[in-house]
Design a protein around this motif. Sequence first.
Motif, PDB file in Angstrom:
ATOM      1  N   CYS A 110       0.821  -1.224   0.000  1.00 19.55           N
ATOM      2  CA  CYS A 110       0.000   0.000   0.000  1.00 19.55           C
ATOM      3  C   CYS A 110       0.848   1.264   0.000  1.00 19.55           C
ATOM      4  CB  CYS A 110      -0.878   0.023   1.261  1.00 19.55           C
ATOM      5  SG  CYS A 110      -1.879  -1.438   1.468  1.00 19.55           S
ATOM      6  N   ALA A 111       2.184   1.144  -0.022  1.00 20.28           N
ATOM      7  CA  ALA A 111       3.020   2.285   0.395  1.00 20.28           C
ATOM      8  C   ALA A 111       3.798   2.968  -0.722  1.00 20.28           C
ATOM      9  CB  ALA A 111       3.975   1.833   1.502  1.00 20.28           C
ATOM     10  N   ILE A 112       3.354   2.811  -1.960  1.00 20.19           N
ATOM     11  CA  ILE A 112       4.093   3.527  -3.011  1.00 20.19           C
ATOM     12  C   ILE A 112       3.996   5.040  -2.779  1.00 20.19           C
ATOM     13  CG2 ILE A 112       2.145   3.435  -4.651  1.00 20.19           C
ATOM     14  CD1 ILE A 112       4.345   3.433  -6.833  1.00 20.19           C
ATOM     15  N   GLY A 113       5.153   5.688  -2.796  1.00 18.07           N
ATOM     16  CA  GLY A 113       5.189   7.142  -2.624  1.00 18.07           C
ATOM     17  C   GLY A 113       5.212   7.591  -1.172  1.00 18.07           C
ATOM     18  N   SER A 114       4.994   6.664  -0.231  1.00 18.29           N
ATOM     19  CA  SER A 114       5.116   7.041   1.184  1.00 18.29           C
ATOM     20  C   SER A 114       6.596   7.272   1.494  1.00 18.29           C
ATOM     21  CB  SER A 114       4.577   5.924   2.085  1.00 18.29           C
ATOM     22  OG  SER A 114       3.207   5.745   1.865  1.00 18.29           O
ATOM     23  N   GLU A 115       6.842   8.065   2.527  1.00 15.98           N
ATOM     24  CA  GLU A 115       8.234   8.429   2.825  1.00 15.98           C
ATOM     25  C   GLU A 115       8.547   8.244   4.298  1.00 15.98           C
ATOM     26  OE1 GLU A 115       9.375  11.840  -0.366  1.00 15.98           O
ATOM     27  OE2 GLU A 115       8.060  12.462   1.259  1.00 15.98           O
ATOM     28  N   ILE A 116       9.836   8.052   4.544  1.00 15.58           N
ATOM     29  CA  ILE A 116      10.290   7.896   5.922  1.00 15.58           C
ATOM     30  C   ILE A 116      11.561   8.723   6.102  1.00 15.58           C
ATOM     31  CG2 ILE A 116      11.629   5.786   5.395  1.00 15.58           C
ATOM     32  CD1 ILE A 116      10.573   4.716   8.137  1.00 15.58           C
ATOM     33  N   LYS A 117      11.690   9.342   7.271  1.00 14.67           N
ATOM     34  CA  LYS A 117      12.904  10.117   7.535  1.00 14.67           C
ATOM     35  C   LYS A 117      13.967   9.153   8.021  1.00 14.67           C
ATOM     36  CE  LYS A 117      13.222  14.810   8.794  1.00 14.67           C
ATOM     37  NZ  LYS A 117      12.813  15.837   9.725  1.00 14.67           N
ATOM     38  N   TRP A 118      15.048   9.070   7.275  1.00 14.71           N
ATOM     39  CA  TRP A 118      16.082   8.071   7.531  1.00 14.71           C
ATOM     40  C   TRP A 118      17.389   8.810   7.731  1.00 14.71           C
ATOM     41  CZ3 TRP A 118      14.679   3.273   8.457  1.00 14.71           C
ATOM     42  CH2 TRP A 118      15.620   2.254   8.434  1.00 14.71           C
ATOM     43  N   ASN A 119      17.936   8.750   8.911  1.00 13.89           N
ATOM     44  CA  ASN A 119      19.137   9.526   9.235  1.00 13.89           C
ATOM     45  C   ASN A 119      18.978  10.992   8.825  1.00 13.89           C
ATOM     46  OD1 ASN A 119      20.337   7.144  10.156  1.00 13.89           O
ATOM     47  ND2 ASN A 119      21.043   6.645   8.086  1.00 13.89           N
ATOM     48  N   GLY A 120      17.810  11.534   9.117  1.00 12.70           N
ATOM     49  CA  GLY A 120      17.567  12.967   8.876  1.00 12.70           C
ATOM     50  C   GLY A 120      17.144  13.313   7.450  1.00 12.70           C
TER      51      GLY A 120
ATOM     52  N   ARG B 185       5.711  10.092   6.271  1.00 19.58           N
ATOM     53  CA  ARG B 185       4.733  10.783   5.427  1.00 19.58           C
ATOM     54  C   ARG B 185       3.956   9.716   4.680  1.00 19.58           C
ATOM     55  NH1 ARG B 185       8.778  14.906   2.518  1.00 19.58           N
ATOM     56  NH2 ARG B 185       9.009  16.489   4.127  1.00 19.58           N
ATOM     57  N   SER B 186       2.691   9.572   5.072  1.00 23.09           N
ATOM     58  CA  SER B 186       1.868   8.529   4.454  1.00 23.09           C
ATOM     59  C   SER B 186       1.365   8.982   3.089  1.00 23.09           C
ATOM     60  CB  SER B 186       0.683   8.233   5.371  1.00 23.09           C
ATOM     61  OG  SER B 186      -0.139   7.263   4.781  1.00 23.09           O
ATOM     62  N   ASN B 187       1.112   8.013   2.214  1.00 21.82           N
ATOM     63  CA  ASN B 187       0.431   8.345   0.947  1.00 21.82           C
ATOM     64  C   ASN B 187      -1.087   8.297   1.154  1.00 21.82           C
ATOM     65  OD1 ASN B 187      -0.245   5.638   1.112  1.00 21.82           O
ATOM     66  ND2 ASN B 187       0.881   5.012  -0.715  1.00 21.82           N
ATOM     67  N   TRP B 188      -1.518   7.956   2.384  1.00 24.12           N
ATOM     68  CA  TRP B 188      -2.935   7.830   2.749  1.00 24.12           C
ATOM     69  C   TRP B 188      -3.676   6.942   1.763  1.00 24.12           C
ATOM     70  CZ3 TRP B 188      -3.665   8.653   7.559  1.00 24.12           C
ATOM     71  CH2 TRP B 188      -2.878   9.615   8.221  1.00 24.12           C
ATOM     72  N   GLN B 189      -3.099   5.752   1.534  1.00 25.37           N
ATOM     73  CA  GLN B 189      -3.791   4.775   0.674  1.00 25.37           C
ATOM     74  C   GLN B 189      -5.173   4.485   1.239  1.00 25.37           C
ATOM     75  OE1 GLN B 189      -4.266   1.249   1.640  1.00 25.37           O
ATOM     76  NE2 GLN B 189      -5.259   0.726  -0.303  1.00 25.37           N
TER      77      GLN B 189
END
Length: 405
Positions: free
Chosen positions: A157-167, A293-297
């Motif tokens: 479900c997570a295409i385009g969702s983002e995660i903060k990874w090492n800033g 940051r969710s893509n709100w699927q």
Amino acid sequence: MSQNIPIARPFLGEEEAQAAMKVIKSGWLTQGPAVLAFEEAFSDMVGAQYACAVSNCTSALHLALLVVGVRPGDEVITASHSFIATANAIRYVGAIPVFVDIEPDSYNLDPAQVKKAISSKTKSILAVHQMGMPCDLQALTQLAKAHGIPLVEDAACAIGSEIKWNGVWQKIGKPQGDIACFSFHPRKVLTTGDGGMITTNNREWDKELRQLRQHGMSVSDSVRHASKNVVFEEYLRFGYNYRMTDIQAAVGLVQLGRMKSIIKERRRLAEQYMTSLTILPDVALPAEPQWARSNWQSFCVLLPSDCEQQSVMQSMLNDGIATRRGIMCSHREPAYSDHGLWRCWASEHGCDDQSERCLHLKNSENAQDNAILLPLFPGMTFEDQERVIASLVKACNQESRSNNG
Ligand SMILES: Cc1ncc(COP(=O)(O)O)c(C=O)c1O
């Protein structure tokens, strides 16, 4: 009479239709240039070194578990609170799903429970980014690394969702774990009708995936087609037909071009729900951690205890608004509960509950029984959202009145 509001609507147009027609007229319909181009564009988009297109996310998960080395009798830690394909993929390789609970506000795996569930039999963690909300990958990758077990991401479900990874903000699928699997089913944010993608930075795994998706064949169609010499193929290992067609890939390429605006719109609609739904203080809204940051699927709300889920959904359906109940729990489905095909992480500590309810999966069961998903799709108007909210308010008020006498 106002139009019914569906739970979702795929965002496809003339460009996708033209792209599909171009492939049809080209005469090369599967495992051809469009699939290669889609794979390249996809790996660029998420920032992964390799992307391998397959028939759907279920086949992606199956192949991912095979290449990371999960074998019959092994255990894989995952969420029961997921579409049944997550657990099924573990069964496909003959392994046993060990279900752990979710965090109540993110609907994602609780890393503290995952830690407790790791044993000498654990051969992988299968982490789900449920409804597009990134799970706590920092904590889960640390656990996986500390125990030397691969982390597979169910990013259906997570295409385009983002995660903060090492800033730094990164796309899910980079992959932050070892290998990530996506779905292009029409209920997902990007669709090819059906379809899937596997991303990894491991060259050997990518090579294996390409063989496995095409019957274990030693030569790909495009290599054989381009060769000036006669090429005889071999079947190097027991493989599958998990191919993506070029028609799907051509549609996917156009969809990728729309991703940025689709996600921007979905995030705007989610924000609008977040703001407006504060008028229902007893309804718990989904939480987006600062590092996600969710893509709100899907947009999921948890109803208060005096609101009966089915009655609320029925009342909204009577108003012409489609909803869905909270995500299913695999351990409660006959395919699992009738056959003891799963294990609770606490079995060794006195939990022998393999029945319909499991004390250690209470957040998962609560989410299935008391959450509902609201409509959210590009093209939804401000008035549509107002109607959804008004209908939910009405349904909740009716419910609390009838329950309070
Ligand atoms: C979390 C999750 N995993 C796996 C899948 C299976 O995806 P597909 O239908 O592409 O096989 C889905 C589909 O809904 C899903 O939501």
